[in-house]
Design a protein around this motif. Sequence first.
Motif, PDB file in Angstrom:
ATOM      1  N   SER A  11      57.644  48.468 -18.969  1.00 44.47           N
ATOM      2  CA  SER A  11      56.988  47.311 -18.372  1.00 44.47           C
ATOM      3  C   SER A  11      57.121  46.124 -19.310  1.00 44.47           C
ATOM      4  CB  SER A  11      55.506  47.619 -18.128  1.00 44.47           C
ATOM      5  OG  SER A  11      54.854  47.883 -19.346  1.00 44.47           O
ATOM      6  N   VAL A  68      54.882  44.189 -20.356  1.00 42.60           N
ATOM      7  CA  VAL A  68      53.759  44.070 -21.282  1.00 42.60           C
ATOM      8  C   VAL A  68      53.566  45.405 -21.979  1.00 42.60           C
ATOM      9  CG1 VAL A  68      51.313  43.578 -21.526  1.00 42.60           C
ATOM     10  CG2 VAL A  68      52.664  42.350 -19.817  1.00 42.60           C
ATOM     11  N   GLN A  69      53.699  45.408 -23.289  1.00 40.68           N
ATOM     12  CA  GLN A  69      53.568  46.642 -24.052  1.00 40.68           C
ATOM     13  C   GLN A  69      52.682  46.389 -25.267  1.00 40.68           C
ATOM     14  OE1 GLN A  69      56.509  47.319 -26.763  1.00 40.68           O
ATOM     15  NE2 GLN A  69      56.033  49.436 -27.214  1.00 40.68           N
ATOM     16  N   THR A  82      38.611  44.199 -21.021  1.00 39.56           N
ATOM     17  CA  THR A  82      39.259  44.258 -19.711  1.00 39.56           C
ATOM     18  C   THR A  82      38.222  44.622 -18.658  1.00 39.56           C
ATOM     19  OG1 THR A  82      41.337  44.945 -20.732  1.00 39.56           O
ATOM     20  CG2 THR A  82      41.111  45.299 -18.362  1.00 39.56           C
ATOM     21  N   ALA A 127      41.307  46.386 -13.965  1.00 43.36           N
ATOM     22  CA  ALA A 127      42.658  46.865 -14.241  1.00 43.36           C
ATOM     23  C   ALA A 127      43.199  47.601 -13.027  1.00 43.36           C
ATOM     24  CB  ALA A 127      42.669  47.787 -15.465  1.00 43.36           C
ATOM     25  N   ARG A 128      44.518  47.680 -12.956  1.00 44.11           N
ATOM     26  CA  ARG A 128      45.201  48.453 -11.921  1.00 44.11           C
ATOM     27  C   ARG A 128      45.888  49.655 -12.567  1.00 44.11           C
ATOM     28  NH1 ARG A 128      45.557  43.156  -9.922  1.00 44.11           N
ATOM     29  NH2 ARG A 128      45.234  43.004  -7.661  1.00 44.11           N
ATOM     30  N   ASP A 151      48.056  49.510 -15.842  1.00 47.28           N
ATOM     31  CA  ASP A 151      47.585  48.459 -16.748  1.00 47.28           C
ATOM     32  C   ASP A 151      46.934  49.075 -17.983  1.00 47.28           C
ATOM     33  OD1 ASP A 151      48.450  46.576 -14.984  1.00 47.28           O
ATOM     34  OD2 ASP A 151      46.467  46.007 -14.250  1.00 47.28           O
ATOM     35  N   TRP A 152      46.738  48.210 -18.971  1.00 45.02           N
ATOM     36  CA  TRP A 152      46.055  48.604 -20.202  1.00 45.02           C
ATOM     37  C   TRP A 152      44.656  48.016 -20.209  1.00 45.02           C
ATOM     38  CZ3 TRP A 152      48.088  51.882 -23.876  1.00 45.02           C
ATOM     39  CH2 TRP A 152      49.429  52.209 -23.711  1.00 45.02           C
ATOM     40  N   TRP A 156      41.609  47.066 -22.529  1.00 39.08           N
ATOM     41  CA  TRP A 156      41.412  46.745 -23.940  1.00 39.08           C
ATOM     42  C   TRP A 156      39.931  46.784 -24.314  1.00 39.08           C
ATOM     43  CZ3 TRP A 156      45.074  46.158 -27.631  1.00 39.08           C
ATOM     44  CH2 TRP A 156      46.398  46.022 -27.207  1.00 39.08           C
ATOM     45  N   ARG A 170      45.791  53.194 -21.385  1.00 39.55           N
ATOM     46  CA  ARG A 170      46.555  52.883 -20.173  1.00 39.55           C
ATOM     47  C   ARG A 170      46.021  53.681 -18.994  1.00 39.55           C
ATOM     48  NH1 ARG A 170      51.205  54.727 -17.491  1.00 39.55           N
ATOM     49  NH2 ARG A 170      52.517  53.066 -16.621  1.00 39.55           N
ATOM     50  N   ASP A 201      49.240  56.025 -13.614  1.00 36.42           N
ATOM     51  CA  ASP A 201      49.834  55.458 -12.410  1.00 36.42           C
ATOM     52  C   ASP A 201      49.252  56.054 -11.136  1.00 36.42           C
ATOM     53  OD1 ASP A 201      51.501  53.801 -13.886  1.00 36.42           O
ATOM     54  OD2 ASP A 201      53.075  55.318 -14.036  1.00 36.42           O
ATOM     55  N   ALA A 227      46.904  49.054  -6.863  1.00 31.11           N
ATOM     56  CA  ALA A 227      47.970  48.085  -7.136  1.00 31.11           C
ATOM     57  C   ALA A 227      48.034  47.043  -6.033  1.00 31.11           C
ATOM     58  CB  ALA A 227      49.305  48.813  -7.274  1.00 31.11           C
TER      59      ALA A 227
END
Length: 739
Positions: free
Chosen positions: A105, A107-108, A492, A495-496, A499-500, A502, A562, A565, A596
């Motif tokens: 992705s 964003v890592q 955070t 999130a989906r 996503d991460w 935080w 994370r 999925d 999502a």
Amino acid sequence: MSVRLSRSLLILTLSIYLALAVGYGVVTPLFETPDEHLHYFTADFIAREGRLPTTRDPGPMAQESAQPPLYYVLASMIVRATGGADDASLWANPRSNPEDPLGESLVQPPLNINAFIHGPAEGWPWRGYVLSAHLARMLSAVFGLGTLICIYGAGRVVWPSDPGSALVATALVAFLPQFAFIHGAVSNDAAITFFSAAAIWQLLRITNDELRMTNEEAGLSSSTGSLALLGMTIGLAMLSKTAGLLLLVFCVAVLLVWAWRRGGRRHVSAVVALVALPALLLGGWWLWRNWVLYGDPTAANQFILLAGGERPYTLRQVWHDMDRVWTSLFARFGWMNVRPPVWVWFAWSGIAALAAIGALLRVTRNRRSLHQFHLSPATLLHPAMILLGWFAVVGLGWLQFMLRTPADQGRLFFPALIPLALAAAYGLGRWPRPWTQLGVIGLALLTSVYSLAVVIPSAYALPPPAAASAEATPLDIQFPEGLELLGARVETAEARPGDWAWVTLYWSALPNRTDGAPLVYLELFGRDYERIGLQSGYHGRGNYPATLWPVGEIVADRAAVRVLDDAAAPVEARLTVKLDETLSGIDIGTVKVIPAHWPEPVMPIATLGDSIELASAEVSTTSAAPGETVEVHLRWQVIAPPGPAQLHLFAHLGDPAAQPLAQADGPVMGGQYPARLWAAGEVFDETVALTLPGDLPPGEYPVTVGLYDFDSGLRLPLWADGRRLPTDALPVSSLLIIR
């Protein structure tokens, strides 16, 4: 551009490159480049044992013990002069992610990217193995300097009257972030890249000089010294990496065409004697040694064995991995798991596209030359054909290796940097000068400086000492390991899946801290307390184990987990932390996890209150027996946030104006996605289980549903078909009870 000006700019370019390469070597923690610790300890073995290693020797060398020895012998001299190393000083990160399993992705987060823990011993002033490794990195930087000089020299051969294009080719490589990064590391890639560039430069000079000769005998005799030097260069390349063998085959093939065109068999014999023989005298013994030790002159079987064995890869799978090869040709750091911002890749992809379009326009502009093109010895000796041929040989060699073992790294194309750099400069020459070239070079330099100053330092940065944030939730929990969790701040809110999430944890080491370095387990739990996320590792994103903390200092440890999925959503997920894998975690906050994509709203069958719609309602069956359980499937649509009310759902069997014969009653979504989190536009499903009494008489009964406010006990007004229903309960279906 005058030659004098181009040489002055070349010196400036080389100086900037050297600063970049040394800078990358300084800011990148030791052994945080691909296989760097294996390269270093191979040199260390030679320094300590006074002999070349084999794959049977113990120690952290792995496949590098089967690599050609030239680079390692040179590095071993540095190791011996500075005191050598102790491999026990390596502290491996048990949760390291060197193969980038975090996904591709855009964003890592930099979590557990470090292969090793870096303590105070690596700080300035450097001593012992730290000093040895940094000096070996500088050896690589010097090899890179030689490569750039060869690129410039090759450009001057191809464009004798255009030093500006040669300078552009050199600057593009000098300011390529990946080039400076690899040449700021302990790696034999620096040696093979240099000797390959030197050999191709020499090959271009020999063939170009020959084309300008009118006397055949003079052409060969004047090239004798150059041929012998080329043979020695190829021999040194063979002693640097197995790609040197490809260099031998390619250069000899080109020179055989050259010699045959000049004078037939006698000249062919001279090429063999002057090029192939010196190369084999220098590097052939290594091939023989590999044959005796491993039964393979290239020792490729050892690489494959130590990499986990032969893999049956297909061309389609190779193509699937080309995005990683492409990006790592420009900028991927660490163990190829530290990625720059996307704009860096876009910048280099744009440069490549600009060069490719320009080259295509320049080639097609001269249609007459294209129509007259035919294959001949003279054509094969054209500089463009030589450069294209060498790139093809390197590419085919890489492909053959990639089909057998993982090799999805752009640095493996560095031996073909001269063709790549000269082709890019040729294409960029199609556009207005000098502004296009200056803009491209400036952009290239910007990507390299940004990666050096921002990307790598931030990836390995330690958490700064800090005071607990006023926004953090106070916890004050002491763990048996001698650490205290002062508070947590969940960053955070939503999130989906994928996503991460935080969070910043505020820790402090107590005086009774244990000697061991505990791992931190950050977990996320969704519906039915199923774990939908786990991240573990040392504190400081894997970089800062608690044993390195000063006692009493507050550490603001920013971490992330994370969301899986396949996590069921929506849900109010619980975020927990623990230091012992066998124990339950401590709640530190919640994260709203949403799908999502929300389903599209439809025309509702009912509206409840001012903010909620019922899109559909179905009973799982039309008939059931007493004692069975039936399901009621509902789909909710949110018009507006319903506020802080605690909404409960009821599903009743029987006359809605009388006491229900069977009922299901409880928080909407089972309390796992409370109404206070709902937002406009959300559409989600809920299933309610309705258990029938065992003594329920046979008959047909209506099933009704509705919502009520738990605090007040009042049902939400319910409208259907343009009118409010008197019981504020919607008839869903009829259920036939049979015996």
